[in-house]
Each structure stands twice: as structure tokens, then as C-alpha cells.
Design a protein around this motif. Structure first.
Motif, short mmCIF file in Angstrom:
data_model
loop_
_atom_site.label_atom_id
_atom_site.label_comp_id
_atom_site.label_asym_id
_atom_site.label_seq_id
_atom_site.Cartn_x
_atom_site.Cartn_y
_atom_site.Cartn_z
N ARG A 1 -2.25 -19.60 22.91
CA ARG A 1 -2.21 -19.84 21.47
C ARG A 1 -0.77 -20.06 21.00
NH1 ARG A 1 -5.27 -18.20 16.66
NH2 ARG A 1 -3.81 -17.59 15.03
N PHE A 2 0.14 -19.20 21.46
CA PHE A 2 1.55 -19.32 21.09
C PHE A 2 2.12 -20.65 21.57
CE2 PHE A 2 1.74 -14.43 21.52
CZ PHE A 2 1.24 -14.26 20.24
N ALA A 3 1.80 -21.02 22.82
CA ALA A 3 2.30 -22.30 23.37
C ALA A 3 1.77 -23.47 22.55
CB ALA A 3 1.92 -22.44 24.83
N SER A 4 0.51 -23.37 22.12
CA SER A 4 -0.09 -24.43 21.30
C SER A 4 0.63 -24.55 19.96
CB SER A 4 -1.58 -24.16 21.07
OG SER A 4 -2.27 -24.16 22.28
N PHE A 5 0.88 -23.40 19.31
CA PHE A 5 1.61 -23.41 18.03
C PHE A 5 2.97 -24.05 18.19
CE2 PHE A 5 -1.45 -20.46 16.35
CZ PHE A 5 -1.34 -20.55 14.97
N ALA A 6 3.69 -23.65 19.25
CA ALA A 6 5.03 -24.19 19.47
C ALA A 6 4.98 -25.69 19.72
CB ALA A 6 5.70 -23.47 20.65
N THR A 7 4.00 -26.14 20.50
CA THR A 7 3.89 -27.56 20.82
C THR A 7 3.59 -28.39 19.59
OG1 THR A 7 3.15 -27.05 23.07
CG2 THR A 7 2.66 -29.26 22.24
N VAL A 8 2.57 -28.00 18.84
CA VAL A 8 2.18 -28.77 17.66
C VAL A 8 3.32 -28.80 16.64
CG1 VAL A 8 0.60 -28.81 15.67
CG2 VAL A 8 -0.30 -28.42 17.97
N ALA A 9 3.93 -27.65 16.37
CA ALA A 9 5.01 -27.61 15.39
C ALA A 9 6.21 -28.43 15.87
CB ALA A 9 5.44 -26.16 15.14
N SER A 10 6.50 -28.39 17.16
CA SER A 10 7.62 -29.16 17.70
C SER A 10 7.38 -30.66 17.59
CB SER A 10 7.87 -28.76 19.15
OG SER A 10 8.99 -29.42 19.66
N VAL A 11 6.16 -31.09 17.88
CA VAL A 11 5.84 -32.51 17.78
C VAL A 11 5.90 -32.95 16.31
CG1 VAL A 11 4.04 -34.25 18.13
CG2 VAL A 11 4.54 -32.60 19.93
N LEU A 12 5.41 -32.12 15.41
CA LEU A 12 5.51 -32.45 13.98
C LEU A 12 6.98 -32.54 13.54
CD1 LEU A 12 2.60 -30.31 12.47
CD2 LEU A 12 2.67 -32.80 12.77
N GLY A 13 7.81 -31.63 14.04
CA GLY A 13 9.24 -31.72 13.76
C GLY A 13 9.83 -32.99 14.35
N GLY A 14 9.35 -33.37 15.54
CA GLY A 14 9.78 -34.61 16.16
C GLY A 14 9.42 -35.82 15.31
N VAL A 15 8.25 -35.77 14.69
CA VAL A 15 7.84 -36.85 13.79
C VAL A 15 8.81 -36.94 12.61
CG1 VAL A 15 6.05 -37.59 12.14
CG2 VAL A 15 5.40 -36.83 14.45
N LEU A 16 9.20 -35.80 12.05
CA LEU A 16 10.17 -35.82 10.95
C LEU A 16 11.49 -36.42 11.43
CD1 LEU A 16 11.09 -35.21 8.08
CD2 LEU A 16 11.66 -32.89 8.84
N PRO B 1 3.27 -44.00 21.42
CA PRO B 1 3.83 -43.53 22.69
C PRO B 1 4.88 -42.42 22.51
CG PRO B 1 3.71 -45.91 22.70
CD PRO B 1 3.37 -45.45 21.30
N PHE B 2 5.63 -42.49 21.42
CA PHE B 2 6.60 -41.43 21.12
C PHE B 2 5.88 -40.09 20.94
CE2 PHE B 2 8.43 -38.82 17.71
CZ PHE B 2 9.63 -38.45 18.31
N ILE B 3 4.78 -40.10 20.19
CA ILE B 3 4.01 -38.88 19.95
C ILE B 3 3.44 -38.34 21.26
CG2 ILE B 3 1.91 -37.95 18.84
CD1 ILE B 3 4.09 -38.42 16.85
N VAL B 4 2.87 -39.23 22.07
CA VAL B 4 2.27 -38.81 23.34
C VAL B 4 3.33 -38.22 24.27
CG1 VAL B 4 1.10 -39.62 25.42
CG2 VAL B 4 0.31 -40.39 23.17
N ALA B 5 4.46 -38.91 24.42
CA ALA B 5 5.53 -38.41 25.29
C ALA B 5 6.07 -37.07 24.78
CB ALA B 5 6.65 -39.43 25.40
N SER B 6 6.20 -36.95 23.46
CA SER B 6 6.67 -35.69 22.88
C SER B 6 5.68 -34.57 23.15
CB SER B 6 6.86 -35.83 21.37
OG SER B 6 7.92 -36.72 21.08
N ALA B 7 4.40 -34.83 22.93
CA ALA B 7 3.38 -33.81 23.13
C ALA B 7 3.31 -33.38 24.59
CB ALA B 7 2.02 -34.32 22.65
N VAL B 8 3.38 -34.33 25.50
CA VAL B 8 3.31 -33.99 26.93
C VAL B 8 4.56 -33.23 27.35
CG1 VAL B 8 3.27 -34.95 29.26
CG2 VAL B 8 1.75 -35.88 27.51
N GLY B 9 5.74 -33.72 26.97
CA GLY B 9 6.98 -33.06 27.36
C GLY B 9 7.12 -31.67 26.76
N ARG B 10 6.91 -31.57 25.46
CA ARG B 10 7.03 -30.27 24.80
C ARG B 10 5.92 -29.32 25.25
NH1 ARG B 10 12.01 -29.43 23.28
NH2 ARG B 10 11.74 -28.52 21.27
#
Length: 192
Positions: A56-71, A138-147
Motif C-alpha cells: 500500500r505504501f509503495a503504491s501511494f509513493a508511486t502514484v504521488a510521484s507520477v502525479l508530481g512528475g506530471v506537474l 510514454p512519459f507516464i508509463v516510463a515514470s510509473a514503471v521506473g518509480r
């Protein structure tokens, strides 16, 4: 000097706080745009303190990080000249940013994945992807996979390592902390 042991103990206390998930998400989001401290410093102790919630924690970190990446991407895409570029100049990060842009041109999408997984400053690459108008999906996908790979690996190590991992981490926290500082210094020198 026991600097990192004290920080580690504080992180364990924060990891048990009732708003720890919110703090982790906020830190993950901010680190993808401007914040210098990686969310791993909170994610690892949280996963260690509550192994049943590690995924759950890893999921929170990933989603929030990708959203920050979008910003970060949107800042680079729409507001680079009026907002980001003066800040980069003021902080004297132009050479680092130019290096990141050159890596984008040479390696494309793989740079986003690498930056997402490694300790390379992800924020530089989120903004750079926007500046270069990289394809958004592709940016979103690469970010989600990497993070995601990074954060789930951290959580998995803590969850599966349990008490033994905590003891080893505590034993070597000073060495690990100073090693990370040394890596940051070396990366700074190389990217100058």
C-alpha cells in the motif's frame, strides 16, 4: 558522528504517525518537482514498521510521484521560460539541465525510466521531458514503471527482511548514509 542513526530513528517514529501515508504521498509528489529528499527515507521505515501495509505504501509513493512528475512535465511544457528557466539560472543548474536534455536526445524514453528508478534527480527529467515535448503517455508509463519498480523494491526488501533487515539497516545506517552523500557529491561533480 551518528547523524544518520538519529535521522533513521526519527523516520521510524514518523512512519507510525497516523498521517504517515499523507506525508509519504506529499513527499513523493514534491520530490518529483522540486524537493531534494527522496521518499525512500520515509517509505523504508514505514514498510518496516508495518509490513502488512508495505505494498500500500509503495503504491501511494508511486502514484504521488507520477502525479508530481506530471506537474514537472507541465511546468517544462508550458512554463519553462517564465518560471523554470530563471529558477535554473538562479540556482546555477543550467549545465546539469543541459546534460539531462542531451541524455534525452541520446536515450529518449529510457532516461525517464532510469531517472525514475535510480537516485538520479527525477525532477530534472520530468521538467526536461516537458521542455522537449516528449510524448505524454510514454512519459507516464516510463515514470510509473521506473518509480514503481524502485518503491516496490524498497518495500519488498523491508517487508521480507523484517526484523533482521531492521537490525542490519541499523547496524550499517551510518555507512549507507555517508555512501549516499558521497554518491551525490560524485554525481554533482560529474554533472557540472
Amino acid at each position: 558522528m551518528k547523524l544518520f542513526t538519529k535521522l533513521y530513528d526519527m523516520a521510524l517514529v514518523w512512519a507510525k504517525h497516523r498521517h504517515a501515508e499523507r506525508y509519504l504521498a506529499g513527499m513523493s509528489f514534491a520530490e518529483s518537482v522540486f524537493f531534494p529528499v527522496p521518499p525512500d527515507v520515509m517509505l523504508a521505515p514505514m514498510s518496516l514498521a508495518q509490513p502488512s501495509k508495505a505494498w500500500r505504501f509503495a503504491s501511494f509513493a508511486t502514484v504521488a510521484s507520477v502525479l508530481g512528475g506530471v506537474l514537472g512535465y507541465l511546468l517544462g511544457f508550458w512554463l519553462f521560460e517564465p518560471v523554470v528557466e530563471p529558477f535554473i539560472a538562479q540556482m546555477q543548474w543550467q549545465d546539469k539541465f543541459n546534460t539531462a536534455l542531451a541524455w534525452f536526445k541520446d536515450y529518449g524514453l529510457w532516461v525517464v525510466f532510469l531517472a525514475g528508478f535510480s537516485p538520479i534527480p527525477y525532477k530534472v527529467f520530468t521538467i526536461g521531458a516537458g521542455v522537449l515535448q516528449m510524448a505524454f503517455l510514454p512519459f507516464i508509463v516510463a515514470s510509473a514503471v521506473g518509480r514503481g519498480a524502485r518503491f516496490f523494491l524498497v518495500s519488498a526488501l523491508m517487508k521480507w527482511g523484517g526484523v533482521k533487515m531492521e537490525q542490519k539497516l541499523r547496524q550499517y545506517i551510518e555507512v549507507l548514509g555517508w555512501a549516499v552523500v558521497a554518491l551525490i557529491v560524485v554525481a554533482y561533480i560529474l554533472l557540472r
